[in-house]
Design a protein around this motif. Structure first.
Motif, PDB file in Angstrom:
ATOM      1  N   THR A  90      12.552  11.029   2.135  1.00  0.00           N
ATOM      2  CA  THR A  90      12.818  11.934   1.039  1.00  0.00           C
ATOM      3  C   THR A  90      14.320  12.502   0.930  1.00  0.00           C
ATOM      4  O   THR A  90      14.910  12.292  -0.194  1.00  0.00           O
ATOM      5  N   LEU A  94       4.849  12.449   9.028  1.00  0.00           N
ATOM      6  CA  LEU A  94       5.680  13.552   8.406  1.00  0.00           C
ATOM      7  C   LEU A  94       7.162  13.473   8.547  1.00  0.00           C
ATOM      8  O   LEU A  94       7.834  13.397   7.554  1.00  0.00           O
ATOM      9  N   LEU A  96      16.291  24.639  -0.429  1.00  0.00           N
ATOM     10  CA  LEU A  96      15.443  23.852   0.024  1.00  0.00           C
ATOM     11  C   LEU A  96      16.048  22.430   0.061  1.00  0.00           C
ATOM     12  O   LEU A  96      15.673  21.336  -0.404  1.00  0.00           O
ATOM     13  N   GLY A 116       0.747  -1.229   0.063  1.00  0.00           N
ATOM     14  CA  GLY A 116       0.015   0.087  -0.087  1.00  0.00           C
ATOM     15  C   GLY A 116       0.775   1.354  -0.071  1.00  0.00           C
ATOM     16  O   GLY A 116       1.910   1.209   0.032  1.00  0.00           O
ATOM     17  N   GLY A 117       0.158   2.373  -0.058  1.00  0.00           N
ATOM     18  CA  GLY A 117       0.918   3.548   0.179  1.00  0.00           C
ATOM     19  C   GLY A 117       1.607   4.083  -0.957  1.00  0.00           C
ATOM     20  O   GLY A 117       2.734   4.466  -1.258  1.00  0.00           O
ATOM     21  N   ARG A 126       5.716   5.693   4.753  1.00  0.00           N
ATOM     22  CA  ARG A 126       4.729   6.672   5.464  1.00  0.00           C
ATOM     23  C   ARG A 126       3.644   5.591   6.063  1.00  0.00           C
ATOM     24  O   ARG A 126       3.194   5.364   7.074  1.00  0.00           O
ATOM     25  N   PHE A 170      -2.064  15.407   2.912  1.00  0.00           N
ATOM     26  CA  PHE A 170      -0.552  15.318   3.335  1.00  0.00           C
ATOM     27  C   PHE A 170       0.226  16.072   2.609  1.00  0.00           C
ATOM     28  O   PHE A 170       0.320  16.093   1.437  1.00  0.00           O
ATOM     29  N   ILE A 228      16.160   9.749  -0.896  1.00  0.00           N
ATOM     30  CA  ILE A 228      15.568   9.564  -2.336  1.00  0.00           C
ATOM     31  C   ILE A 228      16.562  10.766  -3.123  1.00  0.00           C
ATOM     32  O   ILE A 228      16.976  10.780  -4.108  1.00  0.00           O
ATOM     33  N   LYS A 229      16.317  11.882  -2.447  1.00  0.00           N
ATOM     34  CA  LYS A 229      16.833  13.123  -3.059  1.00  0.00           C
ATOM     35  C   LYS A 229      18.372  13.391  -3.028  1.00  0.00           C
ATOM     36  O   LYS A 229      18.826  13.645  -4.167  1.00  0.00           O
ATOM     37  N   PHE A 232      14.661  22.281   5.879  1.00  0.00           N
ATOM     38  CA  PHE A 232      13.223  22.214   5.906  1.00  0.00           C
ATOM     39  C   PHE A 232      13.121  20.795   6.897  1.00  0.00           C
ATOM     40  O   PHE A 232      12.354  20.796   7.854  1.00  0.00           O
ATOM     41  N   GLY A 233      13.643  19.740   6.363  1.00  0.00           N
ATOM     42  CA  GLY A 233      13.079  18.387   6.993  1.00  0.00           C
ATOM     43  C   GLY A 233      13.890  18.432   8.405  1.00  0.00           C
ATOM     44  O   GLY A 233      12.930  17.835   9.320  1.00  0.00           O
ATOM     45  N   PRO A 278      11.020   7.383  -5.834  1.00  0.00           N
ATOM     46  CA  PRO A 278       9.986   8.455  -5.108  1.00  0.00           C
ATOM     47  C   PRO A 278       8.840   7.864  -4.423  1.00  0.00           C
ATOM     48  O   PRO A 278       8.498   8.173  -3.339  1.00  0.00           O
ATOM     49  N   GLN A 279       8.184   6.946  -5.077  1.00  0.00           N
ATOM     50  CA  GLN A 279       6.946   6.249  -4.712  1.00  0.00           C
ATOM     51  C   GLN A 279       7.182   5.414  -3.269  1.00  0.00           C
ATOM     52  O   GLN A 279       6.239   5.348  -2.467  1.00  0.00           O
ATOM     53  N   VAL A 284       8.678   6.431  -0.689  1.00  0.00           N
ATOM     54  CA  VAL A 284       8.427   7.513   0.564  1.00  0.00           C
ATOM     55  C   VAL A 284       7.011   7.303   0.997  1.00  0.00           C
ATOM     56  O   VAL A 284       6.931   7.087   2.286  1.00  0.00           O
ATOM     57  N   ALA A 285       5.999   7.322  -0.062  1.00  0.00           N
ATOM     58  CA  ALA A 285       4.719   7.075   0.435  1.00  0.00           C
ATOM     59  C   ALA A 285       4.612   5.577   1.214  1.00  0.00           C
ATOM     60  O   ALA A 285       3.803   5.416   2.229  1.00  0.00           O
ATOM     61  N   ALA A 286       5.267   4.479   0.624  1.00  0.00           N
ATOM     62  CA  ALA A 286       5.189   3.047   1.209  1.00  0.00           C
ATOM     63  C   ALA A 286       5.646   3.407   2.533  1.00  0.00           C
ATOM     64  O   ALA A 286       5.124   2.654   3.560  1.00  0.00           O
ATOM     65  N   SER A 330       8.368  10.811   6.562  1.00  0.00           N
ATOM     66  CA  SER A 330       8.510  11.233   5.115  1.00  0.00           C
ATOM     67  C   SER A 330       9.778  12.360   4.658  1.00  0.00           C
ATOM     68  O   SER A 330      10.426  11.875   3.768  1.00  0.00           O
ATOM     69  N   GLU A 331      10.233  13.097   5.800  1.00  0.00           N
ATOM     70  CA  GLU A 331      11.111  13.824   5.434  1.00  0.00           C
ATOM     71  C   GLU A 331      12.469  12.877   5.317  1.00  0.00           C
ATOM     72  O   GLU A 331      13.330  13.193   4.389  1.00  0.00           O
TER      73      GLU A 331
END
Lengths: 123, 555
Positions: free
Chosen positions: B453, B446, B502, A17-18, B424, A72, B456-457, B506-507, B417-418, B420-422, B449-450
């Protein structure tokens, strides 16, 4: 650790998921263009957001970003928003941001977005 | 003790001889009355007893004196070495005497306090020299070491019998009236009177002679500290005494005479430069090993010692040819056999000869490395302090301890990049099993996620893992990238929304704001550890063996 919680050791599979999804819908209200965002804004979707704005910005005087469906956002997303809004302002496009949820606004606030852009932009 | 025994023995023989002589004289003249004999005997015995005991006491005193002298000599040597200590003990002793004269004390009590005043910093003798010289920036470990000087002093002085009370006063001279001092956090009347007096006089002398405060400023400062650091009644007594002696002109002439000499010495520019050179760690570790004359393809040592083959063989041809163009050459030589590193300079003398100076750089490089490590430790302490214990930098293998703690509850790779959502989703699922408020869950998601990211970045690839600890949820993010530039961290931690670029800013400000603890190791790739406490919202994660660095340290 509470006794009723079982922790199983396993390898997480991204397919569990996600997947970040962001849908951007463009509507016109008089002279304004409304960009309604639905989903999550992060490293995976920030480019899609930028592209959508670039497509919609031609000849527009006022652009409204409706964040009602934005569940989000992280610093990458905020960075994307900041750059887009700055670039629109540079082209004399008036920008408004509306329907920001408390959670999303907290992140904006933490990163100083209202200070950088001015509070009046959030209606 | 042997000497004491020997003495007693001599005394016994003398007593025995006397009694034998008296018995004999009584025997030879029987007309003498018996009481005469008894009195003679008794008087002689008492005399001998006193003489013998006196000798023993005298010896005992002289042994004490010898030990005291030794300690005092050490104290003087220590003061000679470290300019800001010079005369400190003596001045504190004099100031203390001034206060004691205004208090009603027994002679015994007064002399114990005076001795303690003279010897209060004796424990610093055991401190490493560099610690006493570098007063400004100390690491946590060094502060701990410095703060052990009252205990060390107590042990040194406690060896002298009859000085137990002096030792006790020395142990307590850094206790504060409100109980915030060290080593035992005693407060008010629980601190021995002598230690409370010395706390005042020691503070005053440091203010005037070390920190350069004017007389009136120092008096005002003392008043400020009355009741918190210092005993308010004793501060009043001291100020009364010192103001009287100041008005009487005693203050400057007598007590500050030695401090004045110091200032003059320091004012001497050559002396200053010399002090600076003495402190230079580069010059201190730089050794000229060999001077060689190179002529007609032959090496000739100009010093007493022969130049090892290993060095000569390592001189590169280019350097040996290069000097012929008339330019100076420089070359590093590493002697694999001894592990030594040399820096050699080739200075042309004529067309086909040159002078070669070979410096042994091994110690310089080593002390440079030590210095870097020291700076990192200080940096770590500062970051820990300014973030109220939230941000911990760890070095070397230390990180393994944190990575391996707890039970693994999820792990995945970060590649695109995907992911990062996984990541989360993964942390969301783990958090759902615990009773944490929705807001805190969102914050943790959050932060994950930071961190993901960033991988990955800036690196492109890494992995993320969730560990469950007894009292916290821990997310570990690892990559093999070039690492985080930790010199950016102060701006990030001190300025919210540090956001001109940036990238890191931030993170990190998000993570520092929301997490209970952030641990960073950034040698050989980066390991970032995010801790969120489980039990209560307010409670922060227990920090094993880590305390926020002690504040300003007054000695």
């Amino acid at each position: 650790m509470p006794a009723d919680i079982k922790v199983e050791q396993r390898i997480w599979n991204p397919s569990n998921g996600g997947v970040t999804v962001l849908k951007v819908q463009v509507t016109v209200e008089g002279e304004d263009k409304i960009l309604s965002m639905d989903g999550e804004l992060d490293i995976a979707t920030v480019d899609k957001f930028k592209d959508s704005v670039d497509e919609a910005r031609q000849g527009v005087k006022r652009m409204v970003l409706d964040l009602a469906g934005l569940g989000f956002v992280d610093s990458t997303g905020v960075g994307g928003l900041l750059n887009v809004i700055k670039s629109l302002k540079k082209d004399n496009v008036e920008v408004k941001v509306r329907n920001v949820s408390t959670e999303v606004y907290d992140v904006f606030d933490l990163l100083g977005l209202p200070i950088l852009l001015g509070k009046e932009i959030f209606s | 003790m042997n000497k004491l025994n020997a003495n007693l023995w001599v005394f016994n023989i003398a007593l025995f001889a006397c009694s034998a002589f008296l018995l004999y004289s009584y025997h030879s003249s029987p007309e003498m009355p018996e009481w005469y004999l008894v009195i003679c005997f008794a008087v002689l015995a008492v005399c001998l007893l006193i003489a013998g005991t006196w000798k023993i006491i005298k010896m005992w005193i002289s042994a004490e004196e010898k030990y005291m002298k030794t300690i005092e000599t050490f104290l003087v040597i220590a003061e000679e070495k470290f300019p800001h200590f010079r005369g400190h003990a003596e001045r504190v002793a004099q100031l203390t005497q001034m206060v004691l004269n205004r208090l009603k004390l027994t002679n015994e009590e007064q002399s114990a306090i005076e001795y303690a005043a003279l010897l209060h910093d004796i424990g610093k003798l055991r401190m490493p020299e560099k610690l006493l010289k570098n007063q400004c920036y100390l690491t946590r470990e060094e502060v701990q070491l410095m703060e052990s000087h009252p205990e060390t002093g107590q042990k040194l002085v406690g060896r002298i019998s009859g000085f137990e009370h002096v030792a006790e006063i020395i142990l307590c001279h850094h206790e504060k009236y409100n109980g915030s001092g060290y080593p035992r956090q005693l407060s008010e009347e629980n601190i021995p009177l002598g230690a409370r007096v010395i706390a005042v006089t020691d503070m005053f002398d440091n203010m005037v002679c070390r920190h350069g405060l004017k007389f009136q400023q120092a008096c005002a400062e003392l008043k400020n500290l009355a009741g918190s650091d210092l005993d308010p009644e004793l501060v009043d007594t001291f100020l009364g005494a010192i103001v009287d002696s100041y008005n009487g002109g005693v203050f400057e002439e007598k007590i500050w005479a030695s401090a004045g000499e110091n200032e003059e010495q320091c004012g001497d520019i050559v002396q200053q430069l010399r002090n600076y050179l003495d402190k230079s760690w580069v010059l201190g570790n730089l050794n000229l090993s060999y001077v060689i004359l190179y002529e007609k393809n032959e090496f000739k040592s100009l010093g007493n010692s022969a130049v090892p083959e290993a060095i000569v063989n390592n001189f590169a041809d280019c350097a040996l040819k290069g000097f012929k163009t008339g330019t100076c050459q420089k070359e590093f030589i590493i002697d694999a056999a001894t592990g030594k590193i040399f820096n050699s300079y080739f200075m042309p003398v004529s067309g086909d000869s040159c002078l070669i100076a070979v410096f042994d750089m091994t110690d310089v490089l080593k002390s440079e490395k030590d210095r870097e490590e020291r700076e990192l430790l200080i940096y770590r302490d500062v970051m820990l302090a300014v973030t109220q214990g939230k941000l911990l930098l760890v070095f070397g293998n230390e990180i393994d301890r944190y990575v391996n703690e707890g039970i693994v509850s999820g792990e995945m790779n970060l590649v695109e990049p995907q992911d990062v959502a996984a990541a989360r989703s993964m942390i969301k699922e783990v958090l759902n099993a615990y009773s944490i408020s929705g807001k805190r869950k969102t914050q943790m998601v959050l932060c994950v996620s930071e961190a993901a990211t960033n991988v990955i970045k800036h690196v492109g690839e890494g992995k993320i893992r969730v560990n469950i600890l007894e009292d916290a949820i821990r997310v570990i993010i690892q990559d093999n990238g070039p690492g985080i530039d930790i010199s950016q961290l102060p701006q990030v931690t001190l300025r919210k929304g540090y956001s001109t670029k940036l990238s890191l800013g931030f993170g990190f400000s998000i993570m520092l704001d929301f997490l209970d603890r952030l641990i960073i190791s950034t040698q050989n790739g980066t390991v970032l550890i995010l801790d969120m406490a489980l039990n209560t919202e307010e409670e922060s994660v227990k920090m094993p063996g880590e305390e926020v660095m002690a504040g300003h340290h007054a000695c």
